[in-house]
Design a protein around this motif. Structure first.
Motif, PDB file in Angstrom:
ATOM      1  N   VAL A 125       0.845  -1.198   0.000  1.00  0.00           N
ATOM      2  CA  VAL A 125       0.000   0.000   0.000  1.00  0.00           C
ATOM      3  C   VAL A 125       0.880   1.247   0.000  1.00  0.00           C
ATOM      4  N   ILE A 126       0.520   2.217  -0.855  1.00  0.00           N
ATOM      5  CA  ILE A 126       1.247   3.487  -0.912  1.00  0.00           C
ATOM      6  C   ILE A 126       0.822   4.385   0.252  1.00  0.00           C
ATOM      7  N   VAL A 127       1.790   5.093   0.834  1.00  0.00           N
ATOM      8  CA  VAL A 127       1.517   6.085   1.880  1.00  0.00           C
ATOM      9  C   VAL A 127       1.584   7.462   1.228  1.00  0.00           C
ATOM     10  N   VAL A 128       0.582   8.290   1.474  1.00  0.00           N
ATOM     11  CA  VAL A 128       0.524   9.611   0.824  1.00  0.00           C
ATOM     12  C   VAL A 128       0.564  10.750   1.849  1.00  0.00           C
ATOM     13  N   ASP A 129       0.982  11.928   1.354  1.00  0.00           N
ATOM     14  CA  ASP A 129       0.952  13.120   2.203  1.00  0.00           C
ATOM     15  C   ASP A 129      -0.406  13.816   2.043  1.00  0.00           C
ATOM     16  N   ALA A 130      -0.534  15.006   2.620  1.00  0.00           N
ATOM     17  CA  ALA A 130      -1.820  15.703   2.634  1.00  0.00           C
ATOM     18  C   ALA A 130      -2.294  16.066   1.226  1.00  0.00           C
ATOM     19  N   ASN A 131      -1.345  16.140   0.273  1.00  0.00           N
ATOM     20  CA  ASN A 131      -1.708  16.463  -1.106  1.00  0.00           C
ATOM     21  C   ASN A 131      -1.923  15.231  -1.979  1.00  0.00           C
ATOM     22  N   GLY A 132      -1.838  14.060  -1.355  1.00  0.00           N
ATOM     23  CA  GLY A 132      -2.029  12.839  -2.123  1.00  0.00           C
ATOM     24  C   GLY A 132      -0.784  12.353  -2.846  1.00  0.00           C
ATOM     25  N   HIS A 133       0.364  12.995  -2.609  1.00  0.00           N
ATOM     26  CA  HIS A 133       1.611  12.549  -3.238  1.00  0.00           C
ATOM     27  C   HIS A 133       2.213  11.388  -2.441  1.00  0.00           C
ATOM     28  N   ALA A 134       2.767  10.439  -3.156  1.00  0.00           N
ATOM     29  CA  ALA A 134       3.406   9.292  -2.505  1.00  0.00           C
ATOM     30  C   ALA A 134       4.617   9.737  -1.691  1.00  0.00           C
ATOM     31  N   ILE A 135       4.679   9.314  -0.428  1.00  0.00           N
ATOM     32  CA  ILE A 135       5.885   9.571   0.372  1.00  0.00           C
ATOM     33  C   ILE A 135       6.551   8.251   0.766  1.00  0.00           C
ATOM     34  N   GLY A 136       5.999   7.138   0.280  1.00  0.00           N
ATOM     35  CA  GLY A 136       6.571   5.839   0.578  1.00  0.00           C
ATOM     36  C   GLY A 136       5.540   4.750   0.383  1.00  0.00           C
ATOM     37  N   ALA A 137       5.868   3.550   0.852  1.00  0.00           N
ATOM     38  CA  ALA A 137       4.939   2.435   0.733  1.00  0.00           C
ATOM     39  C   ALA A 137       5.294   1.391   1.775  1.00  0.00           C
ATOM     40  N   VAL A 138       4.289   0.574   2.122  1.00  0.00           N
ATOM     41  CA  VAL A 138       4.477  -0.509   3.085  1.00  0.00           C
ATOM     42  C   VAL A 138       4.066  -1.811   2.413  1.00  0.00           C
ATOM     43  N   GLY A 139       4.883  -2.855   2.602  1.00  0.00           N
ATOM     44  CA  GLY A 139       4.552  -4.162   2.053  1.00  0.00           C
ATOM     45  C   GLY A 139       4.702  -5.244   3.108  1.00  0.00           C
ATOM     46  N   ILE A 140       3.748  -6.177   3.122  1.00  0.00           N
ATOM     47  CA  ILE A 140       3.800  -7.271   4.096  1.00  0.00           C
ATOM     48  C   ILE A 140       3.573  -8.588   3.375  1.00  0.00           C
ATOM     49  N   SER A 141       4.319  -9.614   3.811  1.00  0.00           N
ATOM     50  CA  SER A 141       4.148 -10.962   3.274  1.00  0.00           C
ATOM     51  C   SER A 141       4.317 -11.968   4.393  1.00  0.00           C
ATOM     52  N   GLY A 142       3.535 -13.057   4.346  1.00  0.00           N
ATOM     53  CA  GLY A 142       3.682 -14.094   5.362  1.00  0.00           C
ATOM     54  C   GLY A 142       2.456 -14.968   5.511  1.00  0.00           C
ATOM     55  N   ASP A 143       1.278 -14.350   5.397  1.00  0.00           N
ATOM     56  CA  ASP A 143       0.039 -15.130   5.536  1.00  0.00           C
ATOM     57  C   ASP A 143      -0.759 -14.923   4.247  1.00  0.00           C
ATOM     58  N   LEU A 144      -2.053 -15.181   4.252  1.00  0.00           N
ATOM     59  CA  LEU A 144      -2.875 -14.924   3.073  1.00  0.00           C
ATOM     60  C   LEU A 144      -2.822 -13.434   2.756  1.00  0.00           C
ATOM     61  N   SER A 145      -2.890 -13.092   1.470  1.00  0.00           N
ATOM     62  CA  SER A 145      -2.709 -11.702   1.042  1.00  0.00           C
ATOM     63  C   SER A 145      -3.692 -10.753   1.719  1.00  0.00           C
ATOM     64  N   ASP A 146      -4.947 -11.174   1.849  1.00  0.00           N
ATOM     65  CA  ASP A 146      -5.936 -10.296   2.476  1.00  0.00           C
ATOM     66  C   ASP A 146      -5.558  -9.991   3.925  1.00  0.00           C
ATOM     67  N   LYS A 147      -5.018 -10.976   4.598  1.00  0.00           N
ATOM     68  CA  LYS A 147      -4.612 -10.788   6.001  1.00  0.00           C
ATOM     69  C   LYS A 147      -3.347  -9.931   6.073  1.00  0.00           C
ATOM     70  N   ASP A 148      -2.440 -10.177   5.147  1.00  0.00           N
ATOM     71  CA  ASP A 148      -1.246  -9.327   5.075  1.00  0.00           C
ATOM     72  C   ASP A 148      -1.671  -7.856   4.941  1.00  0.00           C
ATOM     73  N   GLU A 149      -2.611  -7.617   4.032  1.00  0.00           N
ATOM     74  CA  GLU A 149      -3.031  -6.235   3.768  1.00  0.00           C
ATOM     75  C   GLU A 149      -3.715  -5.605   4.998  1.00  0.00           C
TER      76      GLU A 149
END
Lengths: 142, 142, 142, 142
Positions: B102-126
C-alpha cells in the motif's frame, strides 16, 4: 542457540545506534542477517544516503560468503584485487571490502548470522557493529 | 511532512505486528520504503520463510512503480496477464500482484513511501499493512 | 532527414503535454528514443509514479524491437502470450504490450526513432503520443 | 520545497546547456534525478554518443548512493579501487567515479535529487552541472 531471533536483531540495532549517538556519527544503516544471508532486520537513520542498505548488506553478506570479517576482506583486497573482483558476478549480496561487517557465532564458533553497518568511516561503522552485537548478548567471530 | 521518518517506519512495523498477533497470523515480514523505493526499515518474524523480504518489497515497490496498491495490481494481473509479465525485466524491485502493498501519501495525495507485508494470506497481510499505517498516524492511498 | 533532433524531441514532448492538458489526463512521462533505442529526451510530470520511465521506454523500445506499435504488440500478446514472455530476457529495454508506443518514420518509411508515453489509460497515452509526433512535424508509422 | 519539480528540472537543463554553449563544449547529456534516483528529465544534444545517459545517470545516481559528489567518488576511487569495484553489482544505477554528478539539497541539507552530466571532460561537465543547478535556483551539496 543456533539462530539470531528478531528480538536479538532489534537489540543489535538499538545497541549500534546507542554507540553511534555516543560517538556523534553520521546517519547509519544497520543490517542483521541470518546464517543464510537473509535480512532479519534493517533500520536506516534519517538522512542516510540511498546506498546504505546495499553497502551494509554487502559487508555482512560478504563476510558470510568468505567466512571472515569485512575488515579482513578489505586487507585481502589490497593484496589480491583480482580475486575480489572475481566475486562480483557470483556473490549475490555483493562483497564490500571495508570494515563494518562482522559474523556472529554460537558457542561452538559456528556462524549464526552477521551484522553490517554503513554510514560513517569504516572503522567507526565497525565500532558500532561490535557494540550492537555485544549489547544483544551475542558473540562476534574472533 | 514529506517523508517517512525512521521513527514512523518503526511505528508502522509495531502496529502491523500488533494486528498480526490479534489475528493470530503466521510469521510476517514487514517492509517500509521511501518514495524512491528504498528500504527504511524491515523486520522478519521468527519462522518466516527466506523469500519474505523480496515478496514484501515486491508488493510495496510494485505499488510505487505503477502508482496503485498491489491489490489493484493483482486485479489487473487477472485481466492483463501479459502486461504484468512484461514488467519483470524492467521493474527493479519486482511487481508482486497480491494484496499487502500500500502506498503512503501526504496531505496532497503525493506518494511519500509504501508498506509491504508478506507471510500469511494476502488479504490478512493487507489488513496488517493498513493497521500499521494507521498506527503510525500516516495515510494510506485511497 | 534521418534522425530525430533534440529540438524535435522537445517539440514532441511539448505537444504531448499540451494534448494531455486538453484531455485532463493524469501525470505522464514521455520518452523520445532514437532509431537505436537510446533516449534523446524524457520528461516526467510531477506526481507520476516511479515506473513511468521504464513503462514509456518499454513501449517505445519494444515497438522498435518488433517493428510495430505497442498497441499491435498488445494485440499480439493476447494471441501469443508465450512469444511475448520469451522476449523478457532478450529485449534490453523491455517490451510493454500496451498502446502508447509508436515508431517515427522518415519519408521512405524507415524508422528514425520512437515515442512512448505512460501515465493514464493506454488509449489516452497513445492519443498524446500521436499528438506529440504530429506537433513536431514528424510522421508516425502507419 | 522538498522535491525537484519538472519545471525546475527543465531549468537545470537549460542552464547547463547555456553554460556549455558559452564554454563551447562537445555535445552533452544532462540528467536530473529525484531523491530516490528516478529520472525526472533528460536531454541529449545532437551528436552525443549512445552511452551518455548511462554515464550521466551513473554519476548522479552514484552520488545519491554514497551521499557525496561524483568528483569525491573519483578521488576515493584512486585511493580505494577495490571498494569502488565492489559497488558494481550492488548499485542499481551504477557509480561512475568522475566529476559531473552533484547532489541537490534542501534548506536542511537533505538530498532532494541529483544532476549528472556527461559529454566533455569531467571538470567541464561539472561546471555545467553547477551552472544548471544555480540557474534553476536550487542548491548544490557543499
Amino acid at each position: 542457540m543456533n539462530r539470531i531471533t528478531l528480538e536479538q536483531a532489534n537489540a543489535v540495532i538499538a545497541g549500534a545506534f546507542a554507540k553511534a549517538r555516543e560517538m556523534a556519527l553520521k546517519p547509519l544503516g544497520v543490517a542483521v542477517l541470518d546464517a543464510g544471508g537473509h535480512l532479519i532486520a534493517w533500520q536506516r537513520q534519517d538522512g542516510a544516503s540511498t546506498g546504505r542498505l546495499q553497502l551494509a548488506v554487502g559487508k555482512a553478506s560478504g563476510a558470510l560468503f568468505l567466512g571472515i570479517s569485512s575488515r579482513k576482506i578489505g586487507d585481502m583486497a589490497g593484496e589480491r584485487p583480482t580475486f575480489l573482483a572475481s566475486l562480483a558476478p557470483i556473490a549475490p549480496g555483493g562483497v564490500v571490502p571495508a570494515a563494518g561487517g562482522v559474523i556472529v557465532v554460537d558457542a561452538n564458533g559456528h556462524a549464526i548470522g552477521a551484522v553490517g553497518i554503513s554510514g560513517d568511516l569504516s572503522d567507526k561503522d565497525e565500532a558500532c557493529t561490535l557494540a550492537g552485537i555485544a549489547a544483544a548478548g551475542l558473540t562476534a567471530q574472533a
